[in-house]
Design a protein around this motif. Structure first.
Motif, PDB file in Angstrom:
ATOM      1  N   ALA A 112     -51.330  23.094  -8.068  1.00 41.16           N
ATOM      2  CA  ALA A 112     -51.644  23.534  -6.707  1.00 41.16           C
ATOM      3  C   ALA A 112     -52.872  22.815  -6.168  1.00 41.16           C
ATOM      4  O   ALA A 112     -52.901  22.402  -5.001  1.00 41.16           O
ATOM      5  N   LEU A 113     -53.882  22.633  -7.013  1.00 43.95           N
ATOM      6  CA  LEU A 113     -55.101  21.945  -6.572  1.00 43.95           C
ATOM      7  C   LEU A 113     -54.828  20.483  -6.250  1.00 43.95           C
ATOM      8  O   LEU A 113     -55.349  19.930  -5.279  1.00 43.95           O
ATOM      9  N   ASN A 114     -53.992  19.851  -7.067  1.00 42.47           N
ATOM     10  CA  ASN A 114     -53.710  18.430  -6.883  1.00 42.47           C
ATOM     11  C   ASN A 114     -52.644  18.163  -5.830  1.00 42.47           C
ATOM     12  O   ASN A 114     -52.405  17.016  -5.465  1.00 42.47           O
ATOM     13  N   ALA A 115     -51.990  19.241  -5.354  1.00 39.50           N
ATOM     14  CA  ALA A 115     -50.894  19.053  -4.402  1.00 39.50           C
ATOM     15  C   ALA A 115     -51.377  18.752  -2.990  1.00 39.50           C
ATOM     16  O   ALA A 115     -50.629  18.187  -2.185  1.00 39.50           O
ATOM     17  N   ILE A 116     -52.608  19.116  -2.659  1.00 37.27           N
ATOM     18  CA  ILE A 116     -53.116  18.926  -1.301  1.00 37.27           C
ATOM     19  C   ILE A 116     -53.077  17.444  -0.933  1.00 37.27           C
ATOM     20  O   ILE A 116     -53.585  16.582  -1.648  1.00 37.27           O
ATOM     21  N   GLY A 117     -52.434  17.152   0.208  1.00 38.92           N
ATOM     22  CA  GLY A 117     -52.332  15.785   0.681  1.00 38.92           C
ATOM     23  C   GLY A 117     -51.131  15.025   0.148  1.00 38.92           C
ATOM     24  O   GLY A 117     -50.860  13.905   0.586  1.00 38.92           O
ATOM     25  N   ARG A 118     -50.397  15.635  -0.778  1.00 45.48           N
ATOM     26  CA  ARG A 118     -49.229  14.970  -1.346  1.00 45.48           C
ATOM     27  C   ARG A 118     -47.950  15.484  -0.674  1.00 45.48           C
ATOM     28  O   ARG A 118     -47.947  16.514  -0.017  1.00 45.48           O
ATOM     29  N   ASP A 119     -46.873  14.748  -0.856  1.00 46.50           N
ATOM     30  CA  ASP A 119     -45.589  15.165  -0.293  1.00 46.50           C
ATOM     31  C   ASP A 119     -45.151  16.486  -0.916  1.00 46.50           C
ATOM     32  O   ASP A 119     -45.261  16.687  -2.132  1.00 46.50           O
ATOM     33  N   LEU A 120     -44.634  17.373  -0.086  1.00 48.72           N
ATOM     34  CA  LEU A 120     -44.182  18.675  -0.550  1.00 48.72           C
ATOM     35  C   LEU A 120     -43.063  18.536  -1.577  1.00 48.72           C
ATOM     36  O   LEU A 120     -42.892  19.393  -2.446  1.00 48.72           O
ATOM     37  N   GLU A 121     -42.286  17.460  -1.471  1.00 47.74           N
ATOM     38  CA  GLU A 121     -41.199  17.225  -2.425  1.00 47.74           C
ATOM     39  C   GLU A 121     -41.710  16.955  -3.840  1.00 47.74           C
ATOM     40  O   GLU A 121     -40.968  17.112  -4.806  1.00 47.74           O
ATOM     41  N   ASP A 122     -42.967  16.522  -3.946  1.00 56.27           N
ATOM     42  CA  ASP A 122     -43.520  16.088  -5.238  1.00 56.27           C
ATOM     43  C   ASP A 122     -43.961  17.307  -6.042  1.00 56.27           C
ATOM     44  O   ASP A 122     -45.154  17.601  -6.169  1.00 56.27           O
ATOM     45  N   GLN A 123     -42.986  18.027  -6.602  1.00 48.52           N
ATOM     46  CA  GLN A 123     -43.259  19.240  -7.361  1.00 48.52           C
ATOM     47  C   GLN A 123     -42.796  19.078  -8.804  1.00 48.52           C
ATOM     48  O   GLN A 123     -41.989  18.194  -9.110  1.00 48.52           O
ATOM     49  N   PRO A 124     -43.304  19.922  -9.717  1.00 50.29           N
ATOM     50  CA  PRO A 124     -42.911  19.800 -11.131  1.00 50.29           C
ATOM     51  C   PRO A 124     -41.402  19.888 -11.348  1.00 50.29           C
ATOM     52  O   PRO A 124     -40.878  19.298 -12.287  1.00 50.29           O
ATOM     53  N   ASP A 125     -40.694  20.651 -10.507  1.00 51.80           N
ATOM     54  CA  ASP A 125     -39.233  20.647 -10.505  1.00 51.80           C
ATOM     55  C   ASP A 125     -38.799  19.857  -9.280  1.00 51.80           C
ATOM     56  O   ASP A 125     -38.807  20.369  -8.158  1.00 51.80           O
ATOM     57  N   PRO A 126     -38.416  18.590  -9.449  1.00 51.67           N
ATOM     58  CA  PRO A 126     -38.127  17.745  -8.278  1.00 51.67           C
ATOM     59  C   PRO A 126     -36.933  18.219  -7.466  1.00 51.67           C
ATOM     60  O   PRO A 126     -36.888  18.032  -6.245  1.00 51.67           O
ATOM     61  N   VAL A 127     -35.940  18.845  -8.112  1.00 47.62           N
ATOM     62  CA  VAL A 127     -34.780  19.347  -7.371  1.00 47.62           C
ATOM     63  C   VAL A 127     -35.201  20.489  -6.456  1.00 47.62           C
ATOM     64  O   VAL A 127     -34.871  20.517  -5.262  1.00 47.62           O
ATOM     65  N   TYR A 128     -35.976  21.426  -7.003  1.00 49.62           N
ATOM     66  CA  TYR A 128     -36.469  22.530  -6.188  1.00 49.62           C
ATOM     67  C   TYR A 128     -37.386  22.005  -5.083  1.00 49.62           C
ATOM     68  O   TYR A 128     -37.312  22.455  -3.935  1.00 49.62           O
ATOM     69  N   GLY A 129     -38.244  21.041  -5.421  1.00 50.03           N
ATOM     70  CA  GLY A 129     -39.168  20.489  -4.435  1.00 50.03           C
ATOM     71  C   GLY A 129     -38.440  19.873  -3.253  1.00 50.03           C
ATOM     72  O   GLY A 129     -38.792  20.120  -2.092  1.00 50.03           O
TER      73      GLY A 129
END
Length: 300
Positions: free
Chosen positions: A209-226
């Motif tokens: 969550a801390l590292n997600a700021i400024g990154r694409d919302l799609e870029d999540q630990p589960d890429p399909v869910y993202g």
């Protein structure tokens, strides 16, 4: 329960009812000893439902994620047939907790949240979303989402990012995501960059969550869910209209149990100083780890 006018039933996978304590059921399951807690075993380990009725109250004991459709169907028929004033749903695992209902429609909707995910969801598409009417926000339990929609309408969708978060109802702040929509050179036509994410997205850890700021919302630990979750942000940005949806997702994060989550999500487009933002605030209906066989199906 015992006594005149009371009953204690166990509903199996086929929707067949058994009297609690039935010797036939004990022998069928290979547990003939009366010293074994049969009801606790079949609910916790086999996904049975236990129904106890007496004095106008039904007590339904289940384990979230283990309720098969025939069992659910039999329970619903029981709720429709019997006369009752209050239903208490008891969760058997991991820590017993209780939910109370007075209307059959609310109870049935809740049981669907707690049932086994469909084979199509687990194997074919681990993410599904159903758009709901905004009129549903007038129902009990949706007051915070309704208040957020009223804010959007009162401000005509014009608020700065910090004001959006600051004015969001307190109960929603842990589960709100705000994305800054930017043009893209790719096929999507836009990028959804994380501007803010609430601390209660427990499928992922705090470091993400801390590292997600400024990154694409799609870029999540589960890429399909993202990718599937972010798609709604792009669609709301393109249409410029609020959207209420029911999301049913199997979330597979490496190193963690595969989880099934169902939640209502209100998505709103906002503008501030020429920039477009989309917020997604959700109310969690249910979230639980899938059993090993369901986990394998979700990953296959």
């Amino acid at each position: 329960m015992s006594g005149t006018g009371q009953m204690d039933l166990l509903i199996d996978h086929a929707g067949h009812p058994w009297l609690n304590g039935s010797s036939a059921l004990r022998h069928r399951l290979g547990r003939p000893s009366p010293d074994v807690d049969m009801a606790g075993f079949v609910v916790r380990d086999l996904g049975f439902a236990r129904l106890r009725l007496g004095q106008g109250k039904i007590r339904l004991t289940i384990r979230a994620g283990r309720l098969e459709f025939p069992t659910l169907e039999a329970v619903v028929r029981f709720l429709l047939k019997e006369s009752w004033r209050r239903l208490v749903i008891e969760h058997s695992e991991p820590i017993p907790r209780f939910e109370i209902f007075g209307e059959v429609e609310e109870a049935v909707a809740r049981l669907k949240d707690l049932s086994v995910p469909s084979a199509a969801l687990a194997r074919g598409n681990p993410y599904s979303s159903q758009e709901l009417s905004l009129d549903r926000l007038g129902q009990s339990g949706q007051e915070s989402l309704q208040a957020l929609l009223h804010l959007w309408r009162a401000r005509r969708g014009q608020l700065a990012p910090n004001q959006i978060i600051g004015l969001t109802p307190a109960s929603l702040k842990p589960r709100i995501t705000l994305a800054r929509m930017r043009p893209s050179d790719g096929a999507n036509g836009s990028r959804a960059l994380v501007e803010h994410i609430g601390p209660e997205y427990r499928a992922f850890d705090a470091c993400w969550a801390l590292n997600a700021i400024g990154r694409d919302l799609e870029d999540q630990p589960d890429p399909v869910y993202g990718a599937q979750s972010a798609r709604g942000y792009h669609e709301v940005a393109a249409l410029g209209q609020p959207r209420l949806e029911l999301v049913d997702a199997v979330i597979d994060v490496p190193g963690r149990p595969v989880k099934r989550s169902r939640y209502d999500r209100l998505m709103l487009p906002w503008r501030s100083r020429g920039e477009l933002f989309v917020s997604g605030a959700s109310i969690l209906r249910s979230s639980f780890a899938l059993e090993p066989d369901e986990t394998q199906a979700a990953r296959s």
